[in-house]
Design a protein around this motif. Structure first.
Motif, PDB file in Angstrom:
ATOM      1  N   SER A  27     -12.765  -7.481 -14.538  1.00 49.77           N
ATOM      2  CA  SER A  27     -12.933  -7.278 -15.976  1.00 49.77           C
ATOM      3  C   SER A  27     -11.755  -7.838 -16.765  1.00 49.77           C
ATOM      4  CB  SER A  27     -13.089  -5.785 -16.289  1.00 49.77           C
ATOM      5  OG  SER A  27     -14.274  -5.281 -15.727  1.00 49.77           O
ATOM      6  N   ILE A  28     -10.535  -7.599 -16.272  1.00 51.16           N
ATOM      7  CA  ILE A  28      -9.345  -8.128 -16.954  1.00 51.16           C
ATOM      8  C   ILE A  28      -9.407  -9.649 -17.000  1.00 51.16           C
ATOM      9  CG2 ILE A  28      -6.827  -8.360 -16.855  1.00 51.16           C
ATOM     10  CD1 ILE A  28      -6.764  -5.582 -15.528  1.00 51.16           C
ATOM     11  N   SER A  29      -9.807 -10.245 -15.885  1.00 55.00           N
ATOM     12  CA  SER A  29      -9.905 -11.702 -15.814  1.00 55.00           C
ATOM     13  C   SER A  29     -10.907 -12.242 -16.838  1.00 55.00           C
ATOM     14  CB  SER A  29     -10.322 -12.124 -14.399  1.00 55.00           C
ATOM     15  OG  SER A  29     -10.439 -13.522 -14.305  1.00 55.00           O
ATOM     16  N   GLU A  30     -12.043 -11.561 -16.958  1.00 54.15           N
ATOM     17  CA  GLU A  30     -13.075 -11.999 -17.900  1.00 54.15           C
ATOM     18  C   GLU A  30     -12.630 -11.815 -19.347  1.00 54.15           C
ATOM     19  OE1 GLU A  30     -16.425  -9.677 -16.715  1.00 54.15           O
ATOM     20  OE2 GLU A  30     -16.944 -10.993 -15.024  1.00 54.15           O
ATOM     21  N   ILE A  31     -11.933 -10.715 -19.624  1.00 56.27           N
ATOM     22  CA  ILE A  31     -11.491 -10.430 -20.986  1.00 56.27           C
ATOM     23  C   ILE A  31     -10.451 -11.439 -21.460  1.00 56.27           C
ATOM     24  CG2 ILE A  31     -10.197  -8.783 -22.406  1.00 56.27           C
ATOM     25  CD1 ILE A  31     -11.614  -6.545 -20.769  1.00 56.27           C
ATOM     26  N   PHE A  32      -9.474 -11.773 -20.591  1.00 56.09           N
ATOM     27  CA  PHE A  32      -8.372 -12.629 -21.004  1.00 56.09           C
ATOM     28  C   PHE A  32      -8.508 -14.077 -20.545  1.00 56.09           C
ATOM     29  CE2 PHE A  32      -6.510  -8.303 -20.798  1.00 56.09           C
ATOM     30  CZ  PHE A  32      -6.306  -8.155 -22.159  1.00 56.09           C
ATOM     31  N   MET A  38      -5.143  -7.976  -7.672  1.00 57.65           N
ATOM     32  CA  MET A  38      -4.687  -6.600  -7.600  1.00 57.65           C
ATOM     33  C   MET A  38      -3.936  -6.382  -6.299  1.00 57.65           C
ATOM     34  SD  MET A  38      -7.183  -3.279  -7.490  1.00 57.65           S
ATOM     35  CE  MET A  38      -7.766  -3.746  -5.836  1.00 57.65           C
ATOM     36  N   ASN A  39      -2.856  -5.622  -6.369  1.00 56.86           N
ATOM     37  CA  ASN A  39      -2.162  -5.228  -5.150  1.00 56.86           C
ATOM     38  C   ASN A  39      -3.026  -4.264  -4.340  1.00 56.86           C
ATOM     39  OD1 ASN A  39       0.086  -6.707  -5.719  1.00 56.86           O
ATOM     40  ND2 ASN A  39       1.346  -4.986  -6.388  1.00 56.86           N
ATOM     41  N   VAL A  40      -2.676  -4.096  -3.075  1.00 57.37           N
ATOM     42  CA  VAL A  40      -3.324  -3.058  -2.267  1.00 57.37           C
ATOM     43  C   VAL A  40      -3.115  -1.730  -2.988  1.00 57.37           C
ATOM     44  CG1 VAL A  40      -3.273  -1.834  -0.069  1.00 57.37           C
ATOM     45  CG2 VAL A  40      -2.953  -4.313  -0.123  1.00 57.37           C
ATOM     46  N   PRO A  41      -4.175  -0.916  -3.135  1.00 58.32           N
ATOM     47  CA  PRO A  41      -4.035   0.346  -3.873  1.00 58.32           C
ATOM     48  C   PRO A  41      -2.890   1.192  -3.341  1.00 58.32           C
ATOM     49  CG  PRO A  41      -6.326  -0.062  -3.337  1.00 58.32           C
ATOM     50  CD  PRO A  41      -5.532  -1.109  -2.619  1.00 58.32           C
ATOM     51  N   PHE A  42      -2.178   1.792  -4.273  1.00 54.33           N
ATOM     52  CA  PHE A  42      -1.026   2.629  -3.944  1.00 54.33           C
ATOM     53  C   PHE A  42      -1.490   4.077  -3.863  1.00 54.33           C
ATOM     54  CE2 PHE A  42       2.640   5.232  -4.997  1.00 54.33           C
ATOM     55  CZ  PHE A  42       3.659   4.644  -4.267  1.00 54.33           C
ATOM     56  N   ILE A  43      -1.421   4.658  -2.680  1.00 55.64           N
ATOM     57  CA  ILE A  43      -1.791   6.056  -2.491  1.00 55.64           C
ATOM     58  C   ILE A  43      -0.688   6.728  -1.684  1.00 55.64           C
ATOM     59  CG2 ILE A  43      -3.430   7.667  -1.462  1.00 55.64           C
ATOM     60  CD1 ILE A  43      -5.625   5.706  -1.890  1.00 55.64           C
ATOM     61  N   ASN A  44      -0.066   7.735  -2.281  1.00 49.60           N
ATOM     62  CA  ASN A  44       0.996   8.433  -1.570  1.00 49.60           C
ATOM     63  C   ASN A  44       1.214   9.802  -2.187  1.00 49.60           C
ATOM     64  OD1 ASN A  44       3.055   8.861   0.303  1.00 49.60           O
ATOM     65  ND2 ASN A  44       3.911   6.811  -0.006  1.00 49.60           N
ATOM     66  N   SER A  87       3.338  -7.211 -23.994  1.00 53.33           N
ATOM     67  CA  SER A  87       3.746  -8.597 -24.228  1.00 53.33           C
ATOM     68  C   SER A  87       3.008  -9.585 -23.338  1.00 53.33           C
ATOM     69  CB  SER A  87       5.263  -8.743 -24.025  1.00 53.33           C
ATOM     70  OG  SER A  87       5.592  -8.646 -22.651  1.00 53.33           O
ATOM     71  N   ARG A  88       2.359  -9.080 -22.258  1.00 53.86           N
ATOM     72  CA  ARG A  88       1.592  -9.949 -21.392  1.00 53.86           C
ATOM     73  C   ARG A  88       0.202 -10.247 -21.959  1.00 53.86           C
ATOM     74  NH1 ARG A  88       1.993 -13.286 -18.928  1.00 53.86           N
ATOM     75  NH2 ARG A  88       0.556 -12.938 -17.207  1.00 53.86           N
ATOM     76  N   LEU A  89      -0.175  -9.520 -22.993  1.00 51.97           N
ATOM     77  CA  LEU A  89      -1.464  -9.788 -23.609  1.00 51.97           C
ATOM     78  C   LEU A  89      -1.386 -11.104 -24.376  1.00 51.97           C
ATOM     79  CD1 LEU A  89      -2.392  -6.231 -24.899  1.00 51.97           C
ATOM     80  CD2 LEU A  89      -2.867  -7.263 -22.681  1.00 51.97           C
ATOM     81  N   ASP A  90      -2.541 -11.643 -24.706  1.00 47.35           N
ATOM     82  CA  ASP A  90      -2.525 -12.973 -25.331  1.00 47.35           C
ATOM     83  C   ASP A  90      -1.943 -12.943 -26.747  1.00 47.35           C
ATOM     84  OD1 ASP A  90      -6.119 -13.065 -26.041  1.00 47.35           O
ATOM     85  OD2 ASP A  90      -4.500 -11.872 -26.893  1.00 47.35           O
ATOM     86  N   LYS A 165      -2.899   4.756  -7.642  1.00 48.42           N
ATOM     87  CA  LYS A 165      -2.475   3.771  -8.632  1.00 48.42           C
ATOM     88  C   LYS A 165      -2.938   2.368  -8.248  1.00 48.42           C
ATOM     89  CE  LYS A 165       1.880   1.714 -10.281  1.00 48.42           C
ATOM     90  NZ  LYS A 165       3.337   1.708 -10.082  1.00 48.42           N
ATOM     91  N   ASN A 166      -3.429   1.639  -9.249  1.00 47.56           N
ATOM     92  CA  ASN A 166      -3.720   0.217  -9.090  1.00 47.56           C
ATOM     93  C   ASN A 166      -2.758  -0.590  -9.956  1.00 47.56           C
ATOM     94  OD1 ASN A 166      -7.024   1.126  -8.769  1.00 47.56           O
ATOM     95  ND2 ASN A 166      -6.158  -0.353  -7.350  1.00 47.56           N
ATOM     96  N   GLU A 167      -2.191  -1.659  -9.396  1.00 48.29           N
ATOM     97  CA  GLU A 167      -1.344  -2.580 -10.156  1.00 48.29           C
ATOM     98  C   GLU A 167      -2.022  -3.947 -10.191  1.00 48.29           C
ATOM     99  OE1 GLU A 167       3.175  -0.974  -9.324  1.00 48.29           O
ATOM    100  OE2 GLU A 167       2.364  -2.565  -8.060  1.00 48.29           O
ATOM    101  N   PHE A 168      -1.844  -4.654 -11.324  1.00 48.21           N
ATOM    102  CA  PHE A 168      -2.532  -5.925 -11.509  1.00 48.21           C
ATOM    103  C   PHE A 168      -1.544  -7.041 -11.827  1.00 48.21           C
ATOM    104  CE2 PHE A 168      -5.189  -2.381 -12.857  1.00 48.21           C
ATOM    105  CZ  PHE A 168      -6.257  -2.523 -11.984  1.00 48.21           C
ATOM    106  N   TRP A 169      -1.906  -8.232 -11.370  1.00 54.41           N
ATOM    107  CA  TRP A 169      -1.110  -9.430 -11.621  1.00 54.41           C
ATOM    108  C   TRP A 169      -1.974 -10.435 -12.375  1.00 54.41           C
ATOM    109  CZ3 TRP A 169       3.915 -10.409  -9.410  1.00 54.41           C
ATOM    110  CH2 TRP A 169       4.411  -9.333  -8.668  1.00 54.41           C
ATOM    111  N   ILE A 170      -1.401 -10.997 -13.449  1.00 57.29           N
ATOM    112  CA  ILE A 170      -2.107 -12.009 -14.234  1.00 57.29           C
ATOM    113  C   ILE A 170      -1.403 -13.336 -14.019  1.00 57.29           C
ATOM    114  CG2 ILE A 170      -2.810 -12.750 -16.528  1.00 57.29           C
ATOM    115  CD1 ILE A 170      -2.871  -9.860 -17.386  1.00 57.29           C
ATOM    116  N   GLU A 171      -2.130 -14.259 -13.376  1.00 61.19           N
ATOM    117  CA  GLU A 171      -1.585 -15.594 -13.089  1.00 61.19           C
ATOM    118  C   GLU A 171      -0.186 -15.494 -12.470  1.00 61.19           C
ATOM    119  OE1 GLU A 171      -2.039 -17.932 -16.655  1.00 61.19           O
ATOM    120  OE2 GLU A 171      -4.157 -18.296 -16.186  1.00 61.19           O
TER     121      GLU A 171
END
Length: 197
Positions: A27-32, A38-44, A87-90, A165-171
């Motif tokens: 969804s993030i990819s389509e929006i921007f 995405m990193n491997v989900p963080f569960i701890n 600041s990472r938004l367009d 937690k999910n973390e995301f990387w854009i380009e």
């Protein structure tokens, strides 16, 4: 929440977070219009002190969209976004932020609403569950205050808390935002039992 999950049950939780987070990344990819992964989900499981040492400092000021979920999957999603994340938004979004804070906050809230519902839809379809999200609420406060309040609202009073937690990387650049899930007390244990039944 119990800390007596078996390895296979932890794997099931990771799969749920992974599938939902994958939908969010798409969804993030389509929006921007940019490549997102995405990193491997963080569960701890941590003490609160460990959370603020490992995940994010308690005193860090953030925007957070809180979205309550009811049904088979019951709890609260927190979409956390700090200033470097914004600041990472367009450029168009940054211009809105400068000109109209109220409109910018509405945009953040709607973005979180879209992402959480994409997350939910993926889990609902995969595990044949019934759940729905309620109206999103935007909050601005210190990370520690927001996270602690979310756990108390879900009747999680233990000294140890699970972080989903999910973390995301854009380009190839980390987007300083993350999606957290705070389950209602006893919900995950009940859900895992029903799925494995």
């Amino acid at each position: 929440m119990s800390n007596n999950f078996s390895e296979s049950e932890i794997d099931l939780l990771k799969e749920m977070i992974n599938v939902g987070g994958g939908n969010v990344a798409t969804s993030i990819s389509e929006i921007f219009g940019k490549r997102v992964h995405m990193n491997v989900p963080f569960i701890n499981q941590f003490t609160y002190e460990q959370v603020f040492q490992t995940v994010m400092p308690a005193e860090k000021f953030v925007k957070a969209v809180q979205i309550q979920v009811v049904g088979d999957l019951e709890g609260q999603f927190l979409f956390i976004l700090d200033e470097s994340g914004i600041s990472r938004l367009d450029q168009a979004y940054k211009e809105i932020l400068k000109k109209d804070k109220k409109l910018a906050n509405s945009a953040v809230t709607e973005l979180a609403n879209i992402l959480v519902n994409q997350f939910l839809n993926a889990i609902i379809q995969l595990f044949d569950l019934s759940a729905q999200s309620l109206v999103p609420i935007l909050a601005e406060d210190m990370f520690g205050s927001l996270l602690s309040s979310a756990y108390l609202e879900e009747f999680q009073y233990d000294d140890l808390v699970w972080i989903f937690k999910n973390e995301f990387w854009i380009e190839e650049q980390k987007w300083e935002s993350a999606l957290y899930f705070v389950p209602h007390s006893g919900n995950l244990e009940k859900l895992i039992t029903e799925i494995n039944f």
